[in-house]
Structures are given as C-alpha cells and as structure tokens.
Write a protein that holds these residues in place. Structure first.
Motif, short mmCIF file in Angstrom:
data_model
loop_
_atom_site.label_atom_id
_atom_site.label_comp_id
_atom_site.label_asym_id
_atom_site.label_seq_id
_atom_site.Cartn_x
_atom_site.Cartn_y
_atom_site.Cartn_z
N HIS A 1 4.02 -6.61 -5.70
CA HIS A 1 3.60 -7.18 -4.41
C HIS A 1 2.10 -7.46 -4.38
O HIS A 1 1.44 -7.28 -3.37
N LYS B 1 -0.77 -6.13 -0.82
CA LYS B 1 -1.55 -7.34 -0.56
C LYS B 1 -0.71 -8.50 -0.05
O LYS B 1 -1.23 -9.42 0.55
N ASP B 2 0.60 -8.46 -0.24
CA ASP B 2 1.46 -9.52 0.28
C ASP B 2 1.96 -9.21 1.69
O ASP B 2 2.76 -9.94 2.25
N GLY B 3 1.51 -8.10 2.28
CA GLY B 3 1.86 -7.75 3.65
C GLY B 3 3.01 -6.78 3.80
O GLY B 3 3.30 -6.33 4.91
N THR B 4 3.69 -6.45 2.71
CA THR B 4 4.79 -5.48 2.78
C THR B 4 4.24 -4.06 2.71
O THR B 4 3.10 -3.84 2.32
N TYR B 5 5.06 -3.09 3.12
CA TYR B 5 4.67 -1.68 3.08
C TYR B 5 5.39 -0.96 1.95
O TYR B 5 6.53 -1.28 1.63
N LYS C 1 -0.05 -0.32 2.17
CA LYS C 1 0.28 -1.69 2.54
C LYS C 1 -0.11 -2.56 1.36
O LYS C 1 -1.23 -2.47 0.85
N LYS D 1 -3.37 -3.06 -0.88
CA LYS D 1 -4.45 -3.52 0.00
C LYS D 1 -5.02 -2.32 0.75
O LYS D 1 -6.23 -2.14 0.81
N CYS E 1 3.19 -1.00 -5.11
CA CYS E 1 2.91 -2.43 -4.85
C CYS E 1 2.76 -3.26 -6.13
O CYS E 1 2.20 -4.35 -6.10
N HIS F 1 0.09 2.63 11.12
CA HIS F 1 0.99 2.13 10.09
C HIS F 1 2.38 2.71 10.32
O HIS F 1 2.53 3.71 11.03
#
Length: 66
Positions: free
Chosen positions: A58, A41-45, A39, A62, A55, A32
């Motif tokens: 977001h 769930k929408d793929g951003t960190y 990370k 995840k 998150c 990572h």
C-alpha cells in the motif's frame, strides 16, 4: 505558563507510543480506527500486530499509531 509546560509533555508521550523503526510520522495521539496500527500512504489502515511488512502493498506507512 502551566499550559505551555503541559503541551510538550503530551507531545513527548504520544511519540513514545510509536515504534522506534517507524517509517512514517508518529501519530499516536491522532484519531484513528480502533485497533489500527498504521495508516498507509494509499489511505488504507493496517491492523498488523508487527511492524514488518506493514503497508508493504500500500505504498508504505504514512502514519504509525503504536
């Protein structure tokens, strides 16, 4: 047989680095970006210092990295 004993120890160590209140999957041992704590769930960190609100805009966590 020694390798079989080593794998669970590494897995247990990786789990130990994630917060106990993680909502996503603990992925501390996965690659990572440096400094990322989760990370989304929408793929951003996320690089948040605390778990609260991580998150939240977001779709949730995840993977948790620490």
């Amino acid at each position: 047989m020694a390798a079989a004993l080593l794998i669970p120890a590494v897995h247990a160590e990786a789990k130990a680095t994630c917060a106990h209140h993680t909502t996503g999957t603990c992925a501390a041992g996965k690659p990572h970006p440096k400094g990322a704590s989760a990370k989304c769930k929408d793929g951003t960190y996320s690089y948040s210092k605390t778990f609260r609100g991580t998150c939240s805009r977001h779709k949730g966590v995840k993977y948790s990295y620490k």
